[in-house]
Design a protein around this motif. Structure first.
Motif, short mmCIF file in Angstrom:
data_model
loop_
_atom_site.label_atom_id
_atom_site.label_comp_id
_atom_site.label_asym_id
_atom_site.label_seq_id
_atom_site.Cartn_x
_atom_site.Cartn_y
_atom_site.Cartn_z
N ASP A 92 0.79 -1.23 -0.05
CA ASP A 92 0.06 -0.12 0.12
C ASP A 92 0.97 1.16 0.04
OD1 ASP A 92 0.67 -0.87 2.54
OD2 ASP A 92 -0.82 0.60 3.56
N ARG A 93 1.99 1.37 0.83
CA ARG A 93 2.88 2.33 0.83
C ARG A 93 3.92 2.49 -0.35
NH1 ARG A 93 4.28 1.54 6.93
NH2 ARG A 93 3.28 -0.51 6.31
N LEU A 94 4.26 1.40 -0.93
CA LEU A 94 5.20 1.31 -1.86
C LEU A 94 4.50 1.78 -3.21
CD1 LEU A 94 6.92 -1.95 -1.37
CD2 LEU A 94 8.12 0.05 -1.65
N THR A 95 3.08 1.51 -3.38
CA THR A 95 2.41 2.12 -4.52
C THR A 95 1.87 3.15 -4.46
OG1 THR A 95 0.33 0.71 -3.95
CG2 THR A 95 2.19 -0.59 -5.27
N TYR A 96 1.93 3.93 -3.34
CA TYR A 96 1.20 5.19 -3.05
C TYR A 96 1.51 6.14 -4.11
CZ TYR A 96 -0.16 9.50 -0.82
OH TYR A 96 -0.91 10.86 -0.62
N GLN A 97 2.81 6.41 -4.18
CA GLN A 97 3.26 7.52 -5.29
C GLN A 97 3.14 7.02 -6.65
OE1 GLN A 97 5.33 10.69 -3.69
NE2 GLN A 97 3.92 11.03 -5.18
N ILE A 98 3.15 5.96 -6.87
CA ILE A 98 2.68 5.59 -8.15
C ILE A 98 1.66 5.95 -8.84
CG2 ILE A 98 2.76 3.49 -9.69
CD1 ILE A 98 5.19 2.48 -8.17
N ARG A 99 0.53 5.58 -7.60
CA ARG A 99 -0.95 5.76 -8.07
C ARG A 99 -1.38 7.13 -8.10
NH1 ARG A 99 -1.44 2.18 -3.61
NH2 ARG A 99 -1.98 3.84 -2.03
N SER A 100 -0.41 7.91 -7.64
CA SER A 100 -0.80 9.32 -7.75
C SER A 100 -0.54 9.91 -9.00
CB SER A 100 0.07 10.50 -6.83
OG SER A 100 1.32 10.17 -7.22
N GLY A 101 0.03 9.11 -10.11
CA GLY A 101 0.06 9.77 -11.52
C GLY A 101 1.47 10.16 -12.02
N GLY A 102 1.47 10.95 -12.71
CA GLY A 102 2.86 11.39 -13.30
C GLY A 102 2.62 11.09 -15.03
N LYS A 103 3.51 11.54 -15.74
CA LYS A 103 3.51 11.38 -17.19
C LYS A 103 4.32 10.18 -17.57
CE LYS A 103 2.55 16.01 -18.68
NZ LYS A 103 2.18 16.52 -17.67
N ARG A 104 5.19 9.62 -16.74
CA ARG A 104 5.90 8.49 -17.08
C ARG A 104 6.90 8.62 -17.99
NH1 ARG A 104 3.97 7.89 -12.52
NH2 ARG A 104 2.74 6.13 -11.75
N LEU A 105 7.43 9.94 -17.83
CA LEU A 105 8.50 10.26 -18.98
C LEU A 105 9.72 9.18 -19.09
CD1 LEU A 105 9.42 12.31 -21.22
CD2 LEU A 105 10.26 13.74 -19.47
N ARG A 106 10.26 9.15 -17.94
CA ARG A 106 11.45 8.53 -17.84
C ARG A 106 11.19 6.84 -18.36
NH1 ARG A 106 10.86 12.21 -14.28
NH2 ARG A 106 12.34 13.44 -13.92
N PRO A 107 10.16 6.21 -17.88
CA PRO A 107 9.92 5.00 -18.66
C PRO A 107 9.69 5.02 -20.02
CG PRO A 107 8.58 5.10 -16.56
CD PRO A 107 9.24 6.33 -16.71
N GLY A 108 9.09 6.02 -20.38
CA GLY A 108 8.63 6.01 -21.93
C GLY A 108 10.09 6.53 -22.73
N LEU A 109 10.97 7.11 -22.11
CA LEU A 109 12.16 7.05 -22.53
C LEU A 109 13.05 5.62 -22.76
CD1 LEU A 109 13.80 10.37 -21.14
CD2 LEU A 109 13.47 9.98 -23.39
N ALA A 110 12.99 5.15 -21.61
CA ALA A 110 13.59 3.88 -21.52
C ALA A 110 13.05 2.98 -22.64
CB ALA A 110 13.26 3.24 -20.26
N MET A 111 11.85 2.96 -22.83
CA MET A 111 10.83 1.99 -23.84
C MET A 111 11.45 2.46 -25.29
SD MET A 111 7.21 1.81 -22.11
CE MET A 111 6.73 0.39 -23.03
N LEU A 112 11.54 3.81 -25.52
CA LEU A 112 11.97 4.42 -26.78
C LEU A 112 13.42 3.77 -26.92
CD1 LEU A 112 10.89 7.93 -26.89
CD2 LEU A 112 9.82 5.98 -28.05
N SER A 113 14.25 3.77 -26.13
CA SER A 113 15.60 3.26 -26.25
C SER A 113 15.51 1.73 -26.36
CB SER A 113 16.60 3.81 -24.98
OG SER A 113 17.83 3.41 -25.19
N GLY A 114 14.82 1.24 -25.45
CA GLY A 114 14.84 -0.35 -25.72
C GLY A 114 14.32 -0.68 -27.14
#
Length: 310
Positions: free
Chosen positions: A38-60
């Motif tokens: 519940d605490r580990l996912t709290y900040q993730i559930r708040s949203g965000g644009k996921r720009l860093r994962p997006g960059l990783a996926m483009l590079s991958g």
């Protein structure tokens, strides 16, 4: 609507439609196994644009990686990013993140430190192909940059060169990891090192936005209340500005914040910072000429336009 605005919209929709669900579901699966989910996912559930994962996926994708490895890398960088947010909000005394109560406000100081550490180690475990040493070096750079930033708050002689070094370490090193991890795992060289010029541009943009409406974390001028030295501060080089920045946050009034912003405007410091940012953007876009035409290259070009809040 201009082509530029349309392209930006398309990339934002891609981040929301394709990147966020796949990465968030993977994060939920990884972190949901913990008794502290519940605490580990709290900040993730708040949203965000996921720009860093997006960059990783483009590079991958450009590196030809398997989908499973791409997803692990994207999740790993987002966990490292989230760990840094938990600690940063605590250090900066920011009470809101993405319009929601910051983790430390919701769960307390002790949990923010410990859950942040737990998030970091879980991110390391998710990095594929024994490349976690790159993530460890990245976090070393991030924390060195964070310490430089903290030290700057006690100085009035910070130079532009020192500021840019701090930004590259604190903010840029994780962005670099998003592009470097897929290359390391696949033993590929995309030859886009110059794209790292974009990372200081991101931070300068963030600094400028704080003078407008507070970046979604608080009221405008949160960085001013925290005493942050930015490129605008260095350019203005005013004792009156430093006097306000050196006040305790709780003693800094909105009138103080407005005075600093007014001085930035009067001295042309906001324009100076924006012009510097745009030159960095141009340098980043130029580095992409080494890539063949592809949807991934197009998205990287659009990200370098910096038409949206990060």
């Amino acid at each position: 609507m201009s082509d530029k605005a349309s392209s930006t919209r398309d990339v934002l929709e891609w981040l929301q439609r394709d990147v966020t669900p796949s990465v968030d579901n993977h994060l939920e699966a990884i972190l949901g196994e913990s008794q502290f989910a519940d605490r580990l996912t709290y900040q993730i559930r708040s949203g965000g644009k996921r720009l860093r994962p997006g960059l990783a996926m483009l590079s991958g994708t450009l590196c030809g990686l398997e989908a499973a490895d791409i997803l692990d890398i994207a999740a790993a960088v987002e966990m490292i990013h989230t760990y840094s947010l938990l600690h940063d909000d605590l250090v900066d005394d920011d009470r809101y993140r993405r319009g929601e109560p910051a983790f430390w406000v919701e769960f307390g100081h002790d949990d923010a430190i410990n859950i942040g550490d737990m998030m970091f180690t879980r991110g390391l475990k998710t990095v594929p192909d024994d490349q976690e040493h790159l993530a460890i070096e990245t976090v070393h750079e991030m924390t060195a940059g964070q310490q430089m930033d903290l030290d700057f708050d006690r100085r009035r002689d910070v130079t532009s060169e020192e500021y840019l070094e701090m930004v590259q370490k604190k903010t840029g090193s994780l962005f670099d990891l998003c592009l470097e991890l897929p290359q390391a795992v696949s033993d590929t060289d995309l030859d886009v090192d110059g794209y790292s010029s974009l990372w200081p541009a991101f931070q300068i943009y963030d600094d400028i936005q704080d003078c407008k409406h507070g970046k979604g974390k608080s009221k405008p001028g949160g960085d001013i209340c925290s005493g942050k030295r930015t490129l605008m501060t260095i350019h203005t080089n005013s004792d009156e500005v430093y006097d306000i920045l050196d006040k305790p946050p709780e003693e800094t009034t909105q009138a103080d914040v407005q005075e600093v912003i007014d001085r930035y405007q009067e001295n042309g410091s906001i324009t100076y910072a924006r012009n510097y940012m745009e030159q960095l953007q141009d340098d980043a876009k130029a580095s992409l000429q080494n890539l063949p035409e592809s949807p991934e290259r197009t998205k990287l070009q659009v990200l370098a336009q910096l038409d949206f809040e990060l």
